[in-house]
Enzyme design. Structure first.
Site: not given
Ligand code: RIB
Ligand code: CA
Length: 310
Positions: A11, A40, A239
């Site tokens: 995303d 997101n 991440h």
């Protein structure tokens, strides 16, 4: 060495975009397709971002649009981190690359059914597309070699005290995936928060001096600004790239096999990944949870990937 066949479900999102850069060129990975999910930002924006990144650096991989929203929950976006476009910061050329006509879920199903059971799924956003594929065509499940995902945490969340964004966004989808019975590597906040993209990291990558490294710089400078505004810290946690770094060099992570359950009934703790590291519940282990990361090795892998571009 045999390439790892990968479907990256994402995303984009600044950190997703770095994962795309890593998977797009590394010789250890055969990127079969990029499937996109709302997360997101809304789906049209996350698809546009995936296409822009691929076109900008020359990643010739098909991009497939997937689910526009979670299975049950109302959509939630992270514009306060990724901006209005979902990838604020860099300016891209006029977009000519197009998403494929096939829906992402149908691509995942078709590709897995036609495979030898040697495909790794790498979700770095909400798990909606993966869960839909499993429910629509359960025959794909034994064909999944492994799932290496960014999501969850043993400890605190990053949207609520209990829950991390990708799991919180679609807890029902996450429950379906964590109960599928295939090997799962969970790269949660416990390790991703240790890889902080400080300015010296940006400067190190920028010195590579190619389109990918300049894009990294432009993305990370925006990302760091919003991360500081939101969480008061220097250096945004990178991440999603932890998943690809693990595929490239598994020794970058320390894993613990344990039972992980997804909370979907509690109002307070909806979306929490309950990781039974001690084995209190004596339930069958269903995930390898990352409990530590070799930070220096991680940044070396990022640099190695960015250097592969012209
Ligand atoms: O919680 C971090 C995760 O949520 C990352 O995948 C980020 O891109 C967002 O999707
Ligand atoms: Ca993501």
């Amino acid at each position: 060495m045999e390439k790892i066949k990968v479907i990256l479900d994402c995303d984009p999102g600044h950190d997703d975009a770095v994962a795309v850069l890593m998977a797009g060129k590394h010789p250890a990975i055969e990127l079969l397709g990029i499937t996109v999910v709302a997360g997101n930002q809304s789906l049209p924006k996350t698809v546009t971002n995936a296409l822009n990144v691929c076109q900008h650096v020359g990643i010739d991989v098909p991009v497939y649009a997937g689910s526009t929203r979670p299975l049950v929950q109302q959509p939630r976006y992270a514009g306060f981190i990724h901006g209005t476009s979902g990838l604020d910061g860099p300016q891209f050329e006029p977009l000519t690359k197009k998403a494929e006509a096939t829906h992402a879920v149908n691509f995942i199903i078709k590709t897995l059914l036609n495979s030898e059971g040697d495909i790794t799924l790498v979700p770095t956003g909400p798990l909606t597309n993966i869960a839909l594929a499993m429910r629509l065509e359960p025959r794909i499940i034994p064909k999944i070699k492994q799932i290496v995902l960014m999501g969850g945490s043993v400890g605190q969340g990053n949207v609520t005290p209990a829950a991390e964004f990708n799991i919180l966004a679609d807890g029902e989808a996450a429950k379906i995936v964590f109960e599928c019975g295939r090997p799962i590597v969970m790269c949660g906040l416990d390790v991703t928060r240790k890889v902080r993209c400080y300015q010296e990291v940006i400067d190190r990558m920028n010195q590579i001096g190619n389109k990918a490294s300049y894009l990294f710089k432009e993305m990370m400078e925006f990302y760091n600004k919003t991360q500081k505004e939101a969480f008061k810290w220097e250096g945004g946690p990178l991440h999603d790239p932890v998943t690809i770094a693990y595929l490239i060099d598994p020794s970058v992570l320390t894993l613990q096999h344990c039972h992980v359950d997804i909370e979907i009934r509690s109002e307070q703790s909806y979306g929490r990944t309950n990781c039974d590291l001690v084995g209190f519940l004596k339930k069958e282990e269903n995930a390898y949870v990352a409990t530590d990361i070799d930070v220096d090795k991680f940044w070396d892998i990022i640099e190695e990937c960015l250097k592969l571009y012209n």
